[in-house]
Design a protein around this motif. Structure first.
Motif, PDB file in Angstrom:
ATOM      1  N   TYR A  46       0.897  -1.272  -0.052  1.00 33.66           N
ATOM      2  CA  TYR A  46       0.019   0.040   0.089  1.00 33.66           C
ATOM      3  C   TYR A  46       0.806   1.206   0.015  1.00 33.66           C
ATOM      4  O   TYR A  46       1.830   1.310   0.787  1.00 33.66           O
ATOM      5  CB  TYR A  46      -0.920   0.001   1.236  1.00 33.66           C
ATOM      6  N   ASP A  47       0.555   2.071  -0.803  1.00 35.58           N
ATOM      7  CA  ASP A  47       1.560   3.448  -1.138  1.00 35.58           C
ATOM      8  C   ASP A  47       0.363   4.400  -1.052  1.00 35.58           C
ATOM      9  O   ASP A  47      -0.179   4.614  -2.098  1.00 35.58           O
ATOM     10  CB  ASP A  47       2.073   3.160  -2.175  1.00 35.58           C
ATOM     11  N   PRO A  48       0.329   5.394  -0.050  1.00 41.24           N
ATOM     12  CA  PRO A  48      -0.621   6.414   0.081  1.00 41.24           C
ATOM     13  C   PRO A  48      -0.506   7.489  -1.135  1.00 41.24           C
ATOM     14  O   PRO A  48      -1.622   7.925  -1.682  1.00 41.24           O
ATOM     15  CB  PRO A  48      -0.258   7.296   1.433  1.00 41.24           C
ATOM     16  N   ALA A  49       0.707   7.542  -1.726  1.00 42.75           N
ATOM     17  CA  ALA A  49       0.917   8.595  -2.905  1.00 42.75           C
ATOM     18  C   ALA A  49       0.323   7.969  -3.880  1.00 42.75           C
ATOM     19  O   ALA A  49      -0.187   8.628  -4.807  1.00 42.75           O
ATOM     20  CB  ALA A  49       2.358   8.638  -3.140  1.00 42.75           C
ATOM     21  N   ARG A  50       0.303   6.622  -4.155  1.00 43.62           N
ATOM     22  CA  ARG A  50      -0.234   6.017  -5.396  1.00 43.62           C
ATOM     23  C   ARG A  50      -1.603   5.570  -5.231  1.00 43.62           C
ATOM     24  O   ARG A  50      -2.347   5.825  -6.249  1.00 43.62           O
ATOM     25  CB  ARG A  50       0.655   4.718  -5.750  1.00 43.62           C
ATOM     26  N   HIS A  51      -2.053   5.219  -4.168  1.00 37.97           N
ATOM     27  CA  HIS A  51      -3.391   4.506  -3.868  1.00 37.97           C
ATOM     28  C   HIS A  51      -4.229   5.580  -3.156  1.00 37.97           C
ATOM     29  O   HIS A  51      -5.496   5.216  -3.104  1.00 37.97           O
ATOM     30  CB  HIS A  51      -3.278   3.315  -2.987  1.00 37.97           C
ATOM     31  N   GLY A  52      -3.780   6.832  -2.756  1.00 36.09           N
ATOM     32  CA  GLY A  52      -4.522   7.572  -2.124  1.00 36.09           C
ATOM     33  C   GLY A  52      -4.536   7.435  -0.474  1.00 36.09           C
ATOM     34  O   GLY A  52      -4.562   6.301   0.078  1.00 36.09           O
ATOM     35  N   ALA A  53      -4.568   8.525   0.185  1.00 39.61           N
ATOM     36  CA  ALA A  53      -4.341   8.607   1.606  1.00 39.61           C
ATOM     37  C   ALA A  53      -5.666   8.529   2.194  1.00 39.61           C
ATOM     38  O   ALA A  53      -5.592   8.515   3.418  1.00 39.61           O
ATOM     39  CB  ALA A  53      -3.288   9.851   1.922  1.00 39.61           C
ATOM     40  N   GLU A  54      -6.649   8.964   1.683  1.00 39.01           N
ATOM     41  CA  GLU A  54      -7.929   9.042   2.215  1.00 39.01           C
ATOM     42  C   GLU A  54      -8.544   7.622   3.111  1.00 39.01           C
ATOM     43  O   GLU A  54      -8.130   6.544   2.590  1.00 39.01           O
ATOM     44  CB  GLU A  54      -9.210   9.286   1.493  1.00 39.01           C
ATOM     45  N   GLU A  55      -9.074   7.578   4.107  1.00 41.70           N
ATOM     46  CA  GLU A  55      -9.771   6.384   4.899  1.00 41.70           C
ATOM     47  C   GLU A  55     -10.752   5.683   4.091  1.00 41.70           C
ATOM     48  O   GLU A  55     -11.330   6.594   3.134  1.00 41.70           O
ATOM     49  CB  GLU A  55     -10.184   6.857   6.159  1.00 41.70           C
ATOM     50  N   ARG A  56     -10.774   4.534   4.240  1.00 40.59           N
ATOM     51  CA  ARG A  56     -11.793   3.762   3.171  1.00 40.59           C
ATOM     52  C   ARG A  56     -12.080   2.829   4.057  1.00 40.59           C
ATOM     53  O   ARG A  56     -11.851   1.478   4.223  1.00 40.59           O
ATOM     54  CB  ARG A  56     -11.028   3.027   2.043  1.00 40.59           C
ATOM     55  N   PRO A  57     -13.140   3.058   4.913  1.00 41.39           N
ATOM     56  CA  PRO A  57     -13.947   2.073   6.132  1.00 41.39           C
ATOM     57  C   PRO A  57     -14.622   0.910   5.508  1.00 41.39           C
ATOM     58  O   PRO A  57     -15.131   1.225   4.318  1.00 41.39           O
ATOM     59  CB  PRO A  57     -14.569   3.089   6.809  1.00 41.39           C
ATOM     60  N   ALA A  58     -14.324  -0.208   6.201  1.00 42.30           N
ATOM     61  CA  ALA A  58     -15.212  -1.359   5.597  1.00 42.30           C
ATOM     62  C   ALA A  58     -16.694  -1.089   5.618  1.00 42.30           C
ATOM     63  O   ALA A  58     -17.016  -0.149   6.841  1.00 42.30           O
ATOM     64  CB  ALA A  58     -14.570  -2.444   6.353  1.00 42.30           C
ATOM     65  N   LEU A  59     -17.478  -1.931   5.015  1.00 41.13           N
ATOM     66  CA  LEU A  59     -18.909  -1.606   5.291  1.00 41.13           C
ATOM     67  C   LEU A  59     -19.163  -2.186   6.641  1.00 41.13           C
ATOM     68  O   LEU A  59     -18.576  -3.058   7.389  1.00 41.13           O
ATOM     69  CB  LEU A  59     -19.796  -2.594   4.390  1.00 41.13           C
ATOM     70  N   THR A  60     -20.318  -1.630   7.266  1.00 42.92           N
ATOM     71  CA  THR A  60     -20.609  -2.170   8.564  1.00 42.92           C
ATOM     72  C   THR A  60     -21.552  -3.149   8.381  1.00 42.92           C
ATOM     73  O   THR A  60     -21.852  -3.617   7.154  1.00 42.92           O
ATOM     74  CB  THR A  60     -21.604  -0.888   9.157  1.00 42.92           C
ATOM     75  N   VAL A  61     -21.930  -4.184   9.441  1.00 40.46           N
ATOM     76  CA  VAL A  61     -22.735  -4.971   9.432  1.00 40.46           C
ATOM     77  C   VAL A  61     -24.133  -4.731   8.782  1.00 40.46           C
ATOM     78  O   VAL A  61     -24.770  -5.266   8.070  1.00 40.46           O
ATOM     79  CB  VAL A  61     -22.938  -5.731  10.864  1.00 40.46           C
ATOM     80  N   GLU A  62     -24.562  -3.388   9.304  1.00 40.04           N
ATOM     81  CA  GLU A  62     -25.985  -2.957   8.593  1.00 40.04           C
ATOM     82  C   GLU A  62     -25.712  -2.769   7.121  1.00 40.04           C
ATOM     83  O   GLU A  62     -26.613  -3.062   6.214  1.00 40.04           O
ATOM     84  CB  GLU A  62     -26.313  -1.517   9.453  1.00 40.04           C
TER      85      GLU A  62
END
Length: 151
Positions: A46-62
């Motif tokens: 994983y490279d924040p410069a290449r793949h983006g530094a923003e958070e990508r939270p997993a889906l919740t159960v709901e």
């Protein structure tokens, strides 16, 4: 509309199929993005410069439940038995239908007969809906055309 759709019936009655697809795509994209980032991180690439530094939270159960409910609702909506009925009226053959849905003629004919029976029963309770006796007779004759007893 509830905050999260919890069953396919909720989605069916709370929003049009175009909105269901839109929401499904939103959740599926969020899920794919979070899973891709997690996979890259797990592999150590994983490279924040290449793949983006923003958070990508997993889906919740709901959200996972909502994704499943929307998928089921869309599938049931677009795979509605009336589509088969209209195809038959337009001249599509039982053989063609069986090939399209990856089934056999007997199974397709039985499912159509059951749908026609349900539509006729609906008409018996609500005369402005479902199949009339004449339409039901035509549908059952359609089931029998070119085949032995399909029951």
């Amino acid at each position: 509309m509830p905050e999260h759709i919890t069953t396919w019936r909720d989605a069916r009655f709370d929003m049009p199929v175009s909105r269901q697809l839109e929401r499904y795509n939103e959740l599926a994209a969020k899920n794919a993005s979070a899973r891709a980032r997690a996979e890259l991180a797990a592999r150590g690439i994983y490279d924040p410069a290449r793949h983006g530094a923003e958070e990508r939270p997993a889906l919740t159960v709901e959200e996972h439940i909502e994704l499943l409910a929307l998928a089921e609702c869309v599938a049931r909506t677009v795979r509605h038995p009336s589509n088969l009925h209209h195809a038959l009226l337009a001249g599509v053959t039982w053989t063609q239908i069986a090939q399209v849905v990856d089934s056999d003629e007997l199974t397709v004919r039985r499912a159509y007969r059951q749908w026609a029976e349900d539509q006729h029963d609906l008409n018996q309770r609500y005369p402005d809906r479902g199949m009339t006796a004449e339409e039901y007779a035509a549908a059952t004759a359609r089931v029998a055309e070119g085949a032995g007893d399909t029951r």
